[in-house]
Design a protein around this motif. Structure first.
Motif, short mmCIF file in Angstrom:
data_model
loop_
_atom_site.label_atom_id
_atom_site.label_comp_id
_atom_site.label_asym_id
_atom_site.label_seq_id
_atom_site.Cartn_x
_atom_site.Cartn_y
_atom_site.Cartn_z
N ALA A 68 -4.80 -110.98 19.05
CA ALA A 68 -5.18 -109.76 19.85
C ALA A 68 -6.56 -109.50 19.11
O ALA A 68 -6.92 -109.50 17.82
N ARG A 69 -7.73 -109.14 19.87
CA ARG A 69 -8.95 -108.90 19.26
C ARG A 69 -9.06 -107.24 18.62
O ARG A 69 -8.22 -106.47 19.29
N GLU A 70 -9.44 -107.18 17.63
CA GLU A 70 -9.37 -105.69 16.98
C GLU A 70 -10.06 -104.64 17.92
O GLU A 70 -11.17 -105.07 18.69
N GLY A 71 -9.69 -103.46 18.21
CA GLY A 71 -10.21 -102.64 19.05
C GLY A 71 -10.03 -102.75 20.42
O GLY A 71 -10.02 -101.75 21.22
N THR A 72 -9.29 -103.81 20.72
CA THR A 72 -8.26 -103.66 22.12
C THR A 72 -7.02 -103.06 21.85
O THR A 72 -6.80 -102.37 20.66
N THR A 73 -6.26 -102.59 23.01
CA THR A 73 -4.98 -101.96 22.47
C THR A 73 -4.02 -102.80 22.85
O THR A 73 -4.03 -104.20 23.46
N VAL A 74 -2.76 -102.65 22.49
CA VAL A 74 -1.41 -103.54 22.43
C VAL A 74 -1.26 -103.67 23.95
O VAL A 74 -0.79 -104.80 24.28
N MET A 75 -1.42 -102.69 24.78
CA MET A 75 -1.00 -102.77 26.23
C MET A 75 -2.22 -103.73 26.92
O MET A 75 -1.67 -104.71 27.41
N GLU A 76 -3.44 -103.87 26.55
CA GLU A 76 -4.37 -104.71 27.22
C GLU A 76 -4.00 -105.96 26.88
O GLU A 76 -4.18 -106.84 27.78
N ASN A 77 -3.60 -106.41 25.79
CA ASN A 77 -3.32 -107.89 25.40
C ASN A 77 -2.11 -108.28 26.06
O ASN A 77 -1.80 -109.28 26.52
N ALA A 78 -1.25 -107.25 26.44
CA ALA A 78 0.14 -107.62 27.09
C ALA A 78 -0.34 -107.94 28.41
O ALA A 78 0.28 -108.88 29.04
N VAL A 79 -1.08 -107.30 29.25
CA VAL A 79 -1.46 -107.29 30.56
C VAL A 79 -2.14 -108.90 30.55
O VAL A 79 -1.93 -109.33 31.53
N ARG A 80 -3.20 -108.87 29.80
CA ARG A 80 -4.05 -110.01 29.83
C ARG A 80 -3.26 -111.39 29.82
O ARG A 80 -3.50 -112.57 30.25
N ASN A 81 -2.09 -111.29 29.07
CA ASN A 81 -1.39 -112.53 28.93
C ASN A 81 0.00 -112.51 29.68
O ASN A 81 1.03 -113.17 29.52
N SER A 82 0.10 -111.50 30.55
CA SER A 82 1.24 -111.35 31.62
C SER A 82 2.53 -111.24 30.79
O SER A 82 3.61 -111.87 31.21
N VAL A 83 2.75 -110.56 29.86
CA VAL A 83 4.01 -110.22 29.28
C VAL A 83 4.70 -109.24 30.48
O VAL A 83 4.40 -108.28 30.73
N ALA A 133 -5.81 -110.09 15.33
CA ALA A 133 -4.46 -110.04 14.75
C ALA A 133 -3.36 -110.78 15.53
O ALA A 133 -3.45 -110.59 16.94
N LYS A 134 -2.44 -111.05 14.84
CA LYS A 134 -1.29 -111.50 15.80
C LYS A 134 -0.18 -110.54 16.28
O LYS A 134 0.29 -109.89 15.33
N ILE A 135 0.03 -110.47 17.44
CA ILE A 135 1.05 -109.66 17.82
C ILE A 135 2.14 -110.19 18.67
O ILE A 135 1.84 -111.20 19.47
N THR A 136 3.29 -109.88 18.39
CA THR A 136 4.61 -110.75 19.03
C THR A 136 5.12 -109.71 19.95
O THR A 136 5.67 -108.63 19.41
N TYR A 137 5.31 -110.11 21.21
CA TYR A 137 5.70 -109.17 22.13
C TYR A 137 7.08 -109.96 22.54
O TYR A 137 7.21 -111.09 22.67
N ILE A 138 8.13 -109.13 22.40
CA ILE A 138 9.68 -109.97 22.82
C ILE A 138 10.16 -108.97 24.24
O ILE A 138 10.28 -107.99 24.18
N ALA A 139 10.15 -109.89 25.34
CA ALA A 139 10.55 -109.33 26.56
C ALA A 139 11.83 -108.97 26.53
O ALA A 139 12.66 -109.47 25.71
N CYS A 142 -0.53 -98.58 25.41
CA CYS A 142 -1.89 -98.41 25.50
C CYS A 142 -2.47 -97.57 24.31
O CYS A 142 -3.94 -97.22 24.44
N GLN A 143 -1.61 -96.74 23.85
CA GLN A 143 -2.18 -95.84 22.87
C GLN A 143 -2.23 -96.46 21.17
O GLN A 143 -2.48 -95.75 20.45
N ILE A 144 -1.82 -97.83 21.21
CA ILE A 144 -1.85 -98.43 19.90
C ILE A 144 -3.07 -99.11 19.79
O ILE A 144 -3.16 -100.13 20.55
N ARG A 145 -3.94 -98.94 18.73
CA ARG A 145 -5.24 -100.05 19.01
C ARG A 145 -5.13 -100.73 18.00
O ARG A 145 -4.57 -100.64 16.92
N VAL A 146 -5.25 -102.11 18.12
CA VAL A 146 -5.20 -103.27 17.27
C VAL A 146 -6.20 -103.19 16.33
O VAL A 146 -7.35 -103.01 16.37
N THR A 147 -5.86 -103.06 14.92
CA THR A 147 -6.72 -103.42 13.73
C THR A 147 -6.15 -104.50 12.76
O THR A 147 -4.98 -105.02 13.36
#
Ligand code: FES
Length: 106
Positions: free
Chosen positions: A18-33, A2-8, A86-91
């Motif tokens: 983002a892979r399904e089942g991961t969290t919105v937080m995990e993807n931000a951290v992994r990509n250094s948002v 799923a594509k997630i757009t983070y706006i700093a 961290c409480q939003i799971r990617v689907t």
């Protein structure tokens, strides 16, 4: 995926697959948002992963659970669309999700 757009806080846009089942937080951290510290590692115990969910996506991301509501009290500049990422799971239903990092986390 799923594509997630983070706006700093400074307007920089991060488009992340983002892979399904991961969290919105995990993807931000992994990509250094910037601004998503996630000090507790996703245990809903720090509020440093606070984001604003784009108004068009509030319904799809759902309501925060009571534990998350309690922890949001410790976040700054909380708004009705505030969530702990961290409480939003990617689907697949969240493909296209847009979240913003609060200015206070800049
Ligand atoms: Fe600590 Fe989300 S990472 S509350």
């Amino acid at each position: 995926m799923a594509k997630i757009t983070y706006i700093a806080f400074d307007g920089t846009v991060y488009d992340i697959e983002a892979r399904e089942g991961t969290t919105v937080m995990e993807n931000a951290v992994r990509n250094s948002v910037p601004g998503i510290e996630a000090e507790c590692g996703g245990a809903c115990a720090c509020a440093t992963c606070h984001v604003y969910v784009d108004p068009d996506w509030v319904e799809a991301t759902g309501e925060p659970q009571p534990m998350e509501e309690d922890m949001l009290d410790f976040a700054q500049d909380v708004q009705p669309n505030s969530r702990l990422s961290c409480q939003i799971r990617v689907t697949a239903a969240l493909d296209g999700l847009i979240v913003r990092v609060p200015e206070s986390q800049g």
